[in-house]
Design a protein around this motif. Structure first.
Motif, mmCIF file in Angstrom:
data_model
loop_
_atom_site.group_PDB
_atom_site.id
_atom_site.type_symbol
_atom_site.label_atom_id
_atom_site.label_comp_id
_atom_site.label_asym_id
_atom_site.label_seq_id
_atom_site.Cartn_x
_atom_site.Cartn_y
_atom_site.Cartn_z
ATOM 1 N N ARG A 1 4.987 -0.856 -12.923
ATOM 2 C CA ARG A 1 5.534 0.305 -12.241
ATOM 3 C C ARG A 1 6.232 -0.118 -10.959
ATOM 4 O O ARG A 1 5.641 -0.779 -10.112
ATOM 5 C CB ARG A 1 4.366 1.228 -11.934
ATOM 6 N N LEU A 2 7.496 0.270 -10.868
ATOM 7 C CA LEU A 2 8.254 -0.010 -9.657
ATOM 8 C C LEU A 2 7.823 1.006 -8.602
ATOM 9 O O LEU A 2 8.002 2.204 -8.778
ATOM 10 C CB LEU A 2 9.758 0.125 -9.951
ATOM 11 N N LYS B 1 7.931 1.380 4.230
ATOM 12 C CA LYS B 1 8.934 1.251 3.190
ATOM 13 C C LYS B 1 9.758 -0.004 3.449
ATOM 14 O O LYS B 1 10.194 -0.218 4.579
ATOM 15 C CB LYS B 1 9.862 2.468 3.204
ATOM 16 N N GLN C 1 11.000 13.387 -3.412
ATOM 17 C CA GLN C 1 9.622 13.024 -3.111
ATOM 18 C C GLN C 1 9.264 13.275 -1.667
ATOM 19 O O GLN C 1 8.143 13.613 -1.352
ATOM 20 C CB GLN C 1 9.412 11.551 -3.423
ATOM 21 N N GLY D 1 -6.163 8.685 -2.664
ATOM 22 C CA GLY D 1 -5.475 9.581 -3.572
ATOM 23 C C GLY D 1 -5.243 10.964 -3.019
ATOM 24 O O GLY D 1 -4.709 11.827 -3.710
ATOM 25 N N ILE E 1 -4.614 2.510 -5.394
ATOM 26 C CA ILE E 1 -4.983 1.236 -4.827
ATOM 27 C C ILE E 1 -6.246 1.433 -4.010
ATOM 28 O O ILE E 1 -6.428 2.484 -3.398
ATOM 29 C CB ILE E 1 -3.856 0.721 -3.897
ATOM 30 N N GLY F 1 16.367 3.949 -4.544
ATOM 31 C CA GLY F 1 15.844 5.194 -3.959
ATOM 32 C C GLY F 1 14.458 5.530 -4.453
ATOM 33 O O GLY F 1 14.084 6.694 -4.554
ATOM 34 N N ILE F 2 13.693 4.492 -4.783
ATOM 35 C CA ILE F 2 12.352 4.757 -5.297
ATOM 36 C C ILE F 2 11.309 4.435 -4.248
ATOM 37 O O ILE F 2 11.361 3.382 -3.599
ATOM 38 C CB ILE F 2 12.098 3.919 -6.573
ATOM 39 N N TYR F 3 10.406 5.382 -4.058
ATOM 40 C CA TYR F 3 9.283 5.122 -3.169
ATOM 41 C C TYR F 3 8.113 5.975 -3.637
ATOM 42 O O TYR F 3 8.200 7.200 -3.662
ATOM 43 C CB TYR F 3 9.650 5.462 -1.718
ATOM 44 N N VAL F 4 7.052 5.315 -4.059
ATOM 45 C CA VAL F 4 5.853 6.037 -4.486
ATOM 46 C C VAL F 4 4.916 6.103 -3.293
ATOM 47 O O VAL F 4 4.579 5.068 -2.715
ATOM 48 C CB VAL F 4 5.171 5.300 -5.655
ATOM 49 N N PRO F 5 4.505 7.319 -2.868
ATOM 50 C CA PRO F 5 3.630 7.405 -1.695
ATOM 51 C C PRO F 5 2.243 6.802 -1.978
ATOM 52 O O PRO F 5 1.848 6.686 -3.136
ATOM 53 C CB PRO F 5 3.530 8.909 -1.432
ATOM 54 N N PRO F 6 1.526 6.419 -0.925
ATOM 55 C CA PRO F 6 0.265 5.695 -1.090
ATOM 56 C C PRO F 6 -0.728 6.400 -2.016
ATOM 57 O O PRO F 6 -1.407 5.733 -2.798
ATOM 58 C CB PRO F 6 -0.309 5.625 0.324
ATOM 59 N N GLU F 7 -0.785 7.755 -1.889
ATOM 60 C CA GLU F 7 -1.806 8.452 -2.671
ATOM 61 C C GLU F 7 -1.524 8.431 -4.163
ATOM 62 O O GLU F 7 -2.388 8.744 -4.971
ATOM 63 C CB GLU F 7 -1.973 9.896 -2.169
ATOM 64 N N PHE G 1 2.413 2.350 2.960
ATOM 65 C CA PHE G 1 2.460 2.930 4.312
ATOM 66 C C PHE G 1 3.752 2.574 5.029
ATOM 67 O O PHE G 1 4.137 3.212 5.993
ATOM 68 C CB PHE G 1 1.261 2.492 5.142
ATOM 69 N N ALA H 1 0.816 -1.209 0.000
ATOM 70 C CA ALA H 1 0.000 0.000 0.000
ATOM 71 C C ALA H 1 0.853 1.263 0.000
ATOM 72 O O ALA H 1 0.410 2.305 -0.450
ATOM 73 C CB ALA H 1 -0.920 0.010 1.229
ATOM 74 N N LEU I 1 -5.191 8.835 2.197
ATOM 75 C CA LEU I 1 -4.041 8.769 1.286
ATOM 76 C C LEU I 1 -4.317 7.735 0.216
ATOM 77 O O LEU I 1 -4.042 7.919 -0.963
ATOM 78 C CB LEU I 1 -2.766 8.400 2.055
#
Lengths: 347, 561
Positions: free
Chosen positions: A65-66, A54, B8, B469, A83, A73-79, A52, A50, B466
């Protein structure tokens, strides 16, 4: 496309490994459960998908999508992950009506009011809450709040739906009907589901495949039949369904099980002490003299079945038999037993 | 490919939190450090010469000793009175205990200097109402009471600072798991035996905590010592500091600085010593469930005790407040108190007097701005503390606590010497310096209130947003702030009210155009006009009362000053 690929993900909290080298894939449109006792790391794994949490190491892909990779150093935030998620506590916002709760993801997307209304009502109909749109969560039952959470998770038509023990706060009857409903919804919408639960019946009833976890580690991945009938090890056999463990000894001619007075074929590479595992439903009762003979220690009447405790060759075993059979036997009586399907594990 | 994580992570959340921390560093840490620095670095060299000179004067040394003596005395009396009161009100079937509790807590919202004015009216040796009445009734030749003395000072301070102890102790008594006491009863102990062997030892940490609050409150108090102590030549550190600042010379400020640092160190020493002591006696007496304790039946003591508690309430609150109201309404101070000697005309006159209304408005505006700024900062400080796991998340909260625990006079002095242009920021004699001072002193009230409320919001509620979105700011706006709404209003009022009637910091920070209502009242009392002082005191009490009613309404009775 919403395949999830989890490549060797590890999560440490301080020195404690909550999730250790988790590698699994959830196919597009597949329903996969992570099953394990509480504290096994399954919720942590879900929360990493999700966004929340890391990961400490490893990679998570959603589709192509990674989304998480500490190395790169990649981290996509939940929003930003698109999902849908249903929380154990439902997390229905108490200050918003049912409609506002469910419509929120669409509002955030900046959709027009009219479209929000159409899609929100559609989602509410989907979970049979059509008439309750203007209610506040405090006016709903636990089951209804659950449906609000589900509708909110589905309203934006995500490709991926995460569910964190969504049914554990419901009563037993409602839980069973919701299992069925969630499964139906998933089939209808074709959404990919990752479902976390400690309830093996729930996992078996809904999942295409089950990932069995214990102490942060995956023990087995397989469909419900595989994990039940050919559990990978003793721990899984014990965790999924009921099982009787009997002492056994592996030797030249196979595995000797003294309590059953029988030697069975040994799995490759097994030697020395071993355990034989027999499911209670694979033991049949019989009149004394036929097959093995045991002594009744105790029996519990459960309505449709009777749960027997029987002493056999110095060990105690559990047998589940139809209630109508062998009613006249009670504690201290001798009774006959026949055993089918024995599983062998290293001790 | 996604952007690297460093970029980010630089999002609105961290920007907002960084801004809050920055403000705290600028207005709390920098002034305090600079104050200490200035007291030991004089003309480029490091020495304790200022301290030696300051304490070589017997007046200062005496003030230091007086401060310690008065604080200790008030602390002991307060705890000795508050514990039985809190127990009677919280754990027994005392009649009218709900009313008593509200009354005792309410005395906390009366500005102490108003209490001091009231007691000078009641027991000044030449014209005190109480003295006059007793002399007339019993034919005494001499006034029985004289407020101007050590006894009067301790008396008045105890009445107005003991609510700190009462509130702390009664909250702990209410939260204590009653099964701890029940277990003692089952084991055969009597109600009194249980009180002695179980309740009292378990309450020890809160008794200490309440006592420390009283001690620091009294040690930092200015209003009561200035109004009651100074006419009797009893000086404490705060009054000495104000006197030195009023000299207006460089040496005056330097001497004030040395005294302020002493006061700050004494307060911090007590605070940390008590924290250390309590940390070693950390009882878990609070259960999550709100259980209703079995009440101790007082039996035949019930009504005598109710009478005693009523008497205390009468003396502590009704008598002084009645005195203020009557004085404000009296036509001629030289004539006796009769109905035809009372009028509302004094109130109307005051409401049309610009010299009075301008300070009232100044106080209103500065308090409102300080409260708004403090609430906004408190949201981020509390968020950082409660909702994140970042290293150092407790630091801003500690800084706000530091501001709250530092004696007001110290904060005021530190702000003066720091922001009179030394660091490119000159706030001297501006409204801004008053606002900053109020914010630094009372921020912790807002942080405590908002943090308590935030911790009730399950993190999945935010996560669900979150997940839908929403960005962090959107989830803050749509989920967190609406859910903690009442605590925002409560936090705002908890900063607004003490700022509104603040005296200690205002007395050295105000300028000719920024006189506040507290300063005005103090001037009227000391120099000329006790009657107009009473009129203004009534107006202040009225505004506090209204604020408190709003606060109780908003927080559904959970919070009130």
């Amino acid at each position: 496309m919403a395949e999830i690929r989890i490549n060797c993900v590890t999560k440490k909290f301080g020195e404690v490994k909550a999730v250790d080298n988790f590698c699994a894939t959830v196919g597009d449109g597949e329903f996969v459960s992570i099953l394990g006792p509480s504290g096994c790391g399954k919720t942590t794994m879900l929360r990493m998908v999700a966004g929340f949490e890391k990961p400490t190491a490893g990679e998570i892909y959603i589709g192509d999508r990674l989304v998480s990779s500490p190395d790169k150093g990649i981290y996509v935030p939940p929003e930003k992950r698109s999902i849908g998620m249903v929380f154990q506590s439902y997390a229905v916002w108490p200050h918003m009506t049912v409609f506002e709760n469910v419509g929120y993801p669409l509002k955030i997307k900046g959709l027009a009011k009219s479209e929000i209304a159409v899609r929100t009502n559609k989602a509410l109909d989907l979970v049979h809450l059509g008439g309750l749109a203007q209610r506040l969560p405090s006016q709903l039952s636990g089951g209804q709040q659950q449906r609000v959470a589900l509708a909110r998770a589905l309203v934006a038509e995500p490709d991926l739906l995460l569910l964190d023990e969504p049914l554990s706060n419901l009563d037993a009857k409602l839980r069973e009907s919701m299992r069925f409903e969630i499964k139906e919804l998933q089939k209808k919408l074709g959404v990919t589901v990752l479902y976390v639960t400690h309830d093996q019946a729930e996992a078996m009833a809904m999942s295409d495949r089950i990932v069995v976890m214990n102490a942060g580690v995956i023990h087995q991945i397989g469909d419900p039949v595989q994990v039940y009938e050919t559990p990978a090890n003793k721990v899984i056999a014990d965790f999924i369904g009921l099982v009787n463990f009997l002492d056994a000894e592996a030797g030249e001619g196979g595995v000797k099980i003294p309590a059953l007075g029988r030697t069975v074929h040994a799995p490759a590479g097994l030697g020395g002490k071993a355990v034989a595992a027999v499911r209670p439903e694979n033991i049949a009762l019989a009149a004394p003299g036929a097959g093995l003979t045991g002594t009744v220690i105790h029996k519990s009447y459960l309505g449709d079945t009777v749960d027997w405790r029987i002493e056999l060759g110095g060990e105690q075993i559990r047998v589940i038999a139809p209630a109508s059979a062998f009613q006249e036997y009670s504690a201290g009586d001798s009774i006959g037993l026949s055993v089918d399907k024995v599983m062998i594990f290293p001790a | 490919m996604e952007k690297p994580s460093i970029l980010q992570n630089f999002d609105a959340k961290w920007a907002a939190i960084a801004a809050a921390v920055g403000i705290l560093l600028l207005f709390v840490v920098l002034p305090m450090l600079y104050l200490i620095w200035r007291s030991v670095f004089i003309e480029g060299s490091f020495h304790f010469e200022t301290y030696r000179q300051v304490y070589a004067q017997s007046a200062n040394w005496k003030a230091f000793i007086n401060t310690i003596y008065v604080s200790l005395a008030v602390t002991f009396v307060s705890v000795a009175v508050s514990f039985p009161l809190a127990w009677l009100v919280g754990r027994t079937d005392l009649p009218g205990k709900g009313f008593f509790r509200t009354t005792f807590i309410a005395s906390y919202m009366i500005p102490p200097y108003v209490g001091a004015i009231a007691w000078t009216q009641l027991t000044s040796p030449n014209a005190g109402y109480l003295n006059d009445w007793l002399m007339a009734t019993f034919g005494l030749a001499k006034a029985p009471f004289d407020i101007y003395g050590m006894g009067g000072l301790i008396w008045c301070l105890t009445l107005f600072y003991s609510p700190f102890a009462f509130i702390t102790i009664s909250r702990a008594l209410e939260k204590m798991d009653p099964s701890l006491e029940e277990a003692s009863r089952i084991a055969g102990a009597s109600p009194l035996g249980t009180l002695w062997r179980v309740t009292l030892p378990l309450m020890f940490p809160s008794v200490i905590a309440g006592g420390v609050l009283v001690f620091i409150g009294v040690g930092s108090a200015f209003g009561i010592p200035a109004i009651i102590g100074m006419p009797a030549q009893i000086e404490v550190l705060t009054t000495r500091i104000v006197t030195y600042v009023y000299l207006g010379t460089g040496k005056g400020v330097r001497d004030a600085t040395a005294l302020a640092v002493s006061l700050m160190l004494a307060a911090n020493f007590i605070l940390y010593a008590s924290t250390w002591l309590l940390a070693r006696k950390d009882y878990v007496t609070i259960s999550g469930k709100s259980t209703r304790p079995v009440l101790v039946e007082l039996g035949r003591w019930k009504w005598p005790l109710a009478g005693l508690v009523s008497l205390y309430g009468f003396i502590a609150i009704i008598l002084p407040m009645g005195s203020i109201v009557i004085t404000s309404m009296i036509k001629s101070l030289s004539r006796p108190i009769t109905l035809d000697n009372l009028t509302f005309r004094n109130w109307l006159a005051a409401l049309h007097n610009d010299q009075y209304m301008t300070p009232l408005w100044t106080s209103f505006v500065t308090a409102a701005v300080a409260a708004t700024a403090a609430t906004a900062i408190a949201v981020f400080v509390a968020y950082l503390l409660i909702k994140t796991r970042t290293r150092g998340r407790t630091i801003p909260d500690s800084l706000s606590t530091l501001g709250g625990a530092t004696p007001s006079i110290v904060i005021a002095l530190a702000l003066i010497i720091t922001f009179s242009g030394e660091f490119g920021l000159n706030l001297y004699n501006t409204l801004a310096i008053l606002i900053v001072a109020y914010m630094v002193k009372y921020l912790t009230m807002a942080v405590r209130t908002i943090a308590a409320s935030m911790s009730q919001v399950h993190s999945s509620l935010e996560e669900a947003a979150l997940n839908s979105g929403a960005t962090w700011l959107q989830s803050l706006r749509d989920i967190m702030l609406p859910l903690i709404g009442p605590s925002l209003v409560a936090g705002w009022f908890l900063v607004f009210m003490p700022s509104f009637y603040e005296l200690t910091m205002s007395i050295i920070l105000y300028g000719s155009k920024t006189k506040t209502i507290g300063v005005l009242l103090y001037e009227l009392q000391t120099y000329a006009d006790p009657q107009d002082a009473s009129v203004l005191a009534v107006i202040i009490l009225f505004i506090i009362l209204v604020g408190n009613i709003i606060l109780r309404k908003v927080s559904k009775g959970a919070i009130g000053i």
